[in-house]
Design an enzyme around this catalytic site. Structure first.
Site, PDB file in Angstrom:
ATOM      1  N   ASP A 308       0.720  -1.158  -0.083  1.00  0.00           N
ATOM      2  CA  ASP A 308       0.032   0.075   0.075  1.00  0.00           C
ATOM      3  C   ASP A 308       0.752   1.350  -0.120  1.00  0.00           C
ATOM      4  O   ASP A 308       2.005   1.155   0.726  1.00  0.00           O
ATOM      5  CB  ASP A 308      -0.878  -0.110   1.224  1.00  0.00           C
ATOM      6  CG  ASP A 308      -2.122   1.023   1.177  1.00  0.00           C
ATOM      7  OD1 ASP A 308      -3.178   0.721   0.460  1.00  0.00           O
ATOM      8  OD2 ASP A 308      -1.771   2.191   1.653  1.00  0.00           O
ATOM      9  N   ASN A 316      -3.502  12.720  -3.836  1.00  0.00           N
ATOM     10  CA  ASN A 316      -5.030  13.276  -4.637  1.00  0.00           C
ATOM     11  C   ASN A 316      -5.624  14.374  -4.150  1.00  0.00           C
ATOM     12  O   ASN A 316      -6.337  15.011  -4.879  1.00  0.00           O
ATOM     13  CB  ASN A 316      -5.934  12.027  -4.441  1.00  0.00           C
ATOM     14  CG  ASN A 316      -5.668  10.933  -5.135  1.00  0.00           C
ATOM     15  OD1 ASN A 316      -5.021  11.078  -6.282  1.00  0.00           O
ATOM     16  ND2 ASN A 316      -5.909   9.757  -4.568  1.00  0.00           N
ATOM     17  N   ASP A 325      -2.831   9.219 -10.530  1.00  0.00           N
ATOM     18  CA  ASP A 325      -2.750   8.330 -11.373  1.00  0.00           C
ATOM     19  C   ASP A 325      -1.379   7.916 -11.740  1.00  0.00           C
ATOM     20  O   ASP A 325      -0.671   7.246 -12.294  1.00  0.00           O
ATOM     21  CB  ASP A 325      -3.787   8.657 -12.673  1.00  0.00           C
ATOM     22  CG  ASP A 325      -5.323   8.519 -12.213  1.00  0.00           C
ATOM     23  OD1 ASP A 325      -5.375   7.886 -11.163  1.00  0.00           O
ATOM     24  OD2 ASP A 325      -6.043   8.945 -12.881  1.00  0.00           O
ATOM     25  N   GLU A 351      -4.840   2.191  -4.183  1.00  0.00           N
ATOM     26  CA  GLU A 351      -3.286   2.175  -4.156  1.00  0.00           C
ATOM     27  C   GLU A 351      -2.763   0.887  -3.452  1.00  0.00           C
ATOM     28  O   GLU A 351      -1.428   0.856  -3.108  1.00  0.00           O
ATOM     29  CB  GLU A 351      -2.838   3.369  -3.160  1.00  0.00           C
ATOM     30  CG  GLU A 351      -3.386   3.435  -1.649  1.00  0.00           C
ATOM     31  CD  GLU A 351      -4.489   3.897  -1.383  1.00  0.00           C
ATOM     32  OE1 GLU A 351      -4.619   4.246  -0.337  1.00  0.00           O
ATOM     33  OE2 GLU A 351      -5.480   4.054  -2.316  1.00  0.00           O
TER      34      GLU A 351
END
Length: 455
Positions: A308, A316, A325, A351
């Site tokens: 992770d 974000n 992205d 993620e």
């Protein structure tokens, strides 16, 4: 007597014995002349029959491999033509001396009708139902069956009513004749190029069949040139149809290969994460089954990595999802670089990434995991437009035991280890304890509590 001496045997054939006019034109020939004529006719018939036998053999062989239905129709038509040609030419008499004229005529009528029926089926299958439509295809099937039924009826009533039996038989020629020619022309108008060659190949047979119908109903008088053109026309039709069948097989094989390629592309799209190009969860689970479920097929040590990205939500929130992205794509490239043949790498969502890694020893697995963690830590992510900077990852690892195991059980253990890494400061690796089936059922609760504690 004849010009060669006394006649040993006089052979008289009457086309329509019920018509007295047919007895007015009788030609007597010596046995030697008849034998020369028969030898030449027999040699020609044997040659033509040998040529007709080739597509039958090829069709049966290729049908066993490809299973295209029109190949059976072509085999049935070619076989009927071969038998009809053998009986019509007279070469059957030396082979089976006990057969008389009536029996030969019966076989001729039956197999020429069977050939017409199979020809109608062949046109239907070669042109395709999608081109001809359901009604046209049904009409071809029905006309072929009616022709075969008319032959049976004519054979049954011929002893009592020979004239009417012949009329019925030849009149029924008209239905499949018109339907088959109409279907070929209709297919040509719909853009079917094979139908053009089909019409060319059938042109001789169409001409002969037309003359045969007219002669059968008394409109046309028999002509030697037309009669002896039958075998060459039949061979030409068979060879042309064989070429058409071969080309149709090539077309279908090309379409099948194209459809297979498209299906493979669709399957690959269904198995691939659209953003990173890695495997998705479903594809990973399927490939995992092939590599792990059977312990006897494993090589070395295998382990599941659940990875992770730390504080990915901040990326974000501050730079936008496009920047996020970009980071996911760059990290996926780093993960793929660590994978070797037989390893699996997938994005499970968001993620989170999952890897199935293998190495000769457990130490090799841990070294690979540490190398991966350091590579991510040392890298700078983003670009001039999205200056993300440095990122780290947390990782949970579980070794695959020798006993049978499922992905769900292993994932639960590795996921719990991952969230211990999160709770203990992130940017670290946690190895789950040896797998235990009883404790595995409690792992998801550990994940939930860790999620609530993580920031």
């Amino acid at each position: 007597t004849t010009e060669h001496g006394p006649a040993e045997l006089i052979l008289i054939g009457i086309l329509k014995p019920w018509d007295p006019l047919n007895f007015n034109n009788i030609e007597l020939k010596s046995t030697a002349v008849v034998q020369r004529h028969h030898k030449l006719a027999a040699a020609s018939a044997i040659l033509f029959c040998g040529i007709l036998f080739t597509p039958i053999l090829l069709n049966l062989v290729f049908y066993g491999l490809l299973r295209y239905r029109f190949m059976l129709s072509h085999s049935l038509m070619s076989t009927s033509n071969l038998i009809y040609a053998a009986f019509w030419s007279g070469i059957i008499f030396p082979v089976f001396p006990s057969i008389d004229i009536m029996q030969r005529s019966t076989v001729d009528h039956l197999f020429v009708s069977l050939g017409i029926c199979a020809g109608a089926f062949l046109v239907r299958d070669l042109c395709g139902r999608e081109v001809l439509g359901r009604k046209f295809s049904f009409a071809l099937t029905l006309s072929g069956c009616l022709q075969l039924a008319s032959a049976v009826i004519a054979i049954l009533i011929s002893p009592a009513l020979p004239y009417y039996a012949s009329q019925v038989y030849h009149l029924f020629f008209f239905v499949p004749f018109v339907m088959t020619v109409s279907a070929i022309i209709y297919a040509i108008t719909r853009g079917n190029r094979l139908a053009i060659f089909q019409l060319i190949g059938w042109s001789g047979i169409i001409f002969y069949a037309g003359c045969r119908m007219l002669r059968g109903v008394g409109v046309y008088v028999s002509n030697d040139l037309v009669d002896f053109s039958f075998l060459p026309a039949l061979v030409f039709e068979t060879l042309m149809t064989s070429l058409i069948v071969a080309f149709r097989i090539y077309q279908l094989h090309t379409e099948l290969r194209s459809a297979s390629d498209e299906l493979e592309e669709v399957r690959e799209m269904a198995d691939t994460d659209h953003l990173t190009g890695l495997l998705n969860r479903r594809a990973f689970a399927r490939k995992f089954e092939a590599r792990v479920v059977h312990p006897e097929r494993r090589e070395g040590v295998q382990a599941i990595f659940v990875i992770d990205i730390d504080h990915f939500k901040r990326v974000n929130d501050t730079l936008g999802h496009d920047a996020g992205d970009r980071a996911l794509v760059q990290i996926s490239l780093l993960l793929e670089q660590q994978c070797r043949g037989g390893d699996l790498c997938a994005r499970f969502g968001g993620e989170e990434f999952v890897l199935l890694m293998h190495a000769p020893t457990e130490a090799g697995i841990l070294a690979c995991a540490e190398r991966l963690r350091r590579n991510v830590e040392a890298n700078r992510f983003g670009d001039s437009r999205y200056p993300i900077g440095r990122l780290t990852i947390s990782m949970g690892i579980v070794f695959v035991p020798d006993s049978p195991i499922t992905l769900r059980e292993l994932y639960a253990c590795a996921d719990a280890a991952l969230y211990r890494s999160k709770n203990e400061g992130r940017n670290k690796i946690t190895v789950a304890p040896p797998f235990d089936h009883h404790n595995a059922n409690l792992r998801p609760a550990t994940r939930t509590s860790a999620k609530r504690q993580s920031v």
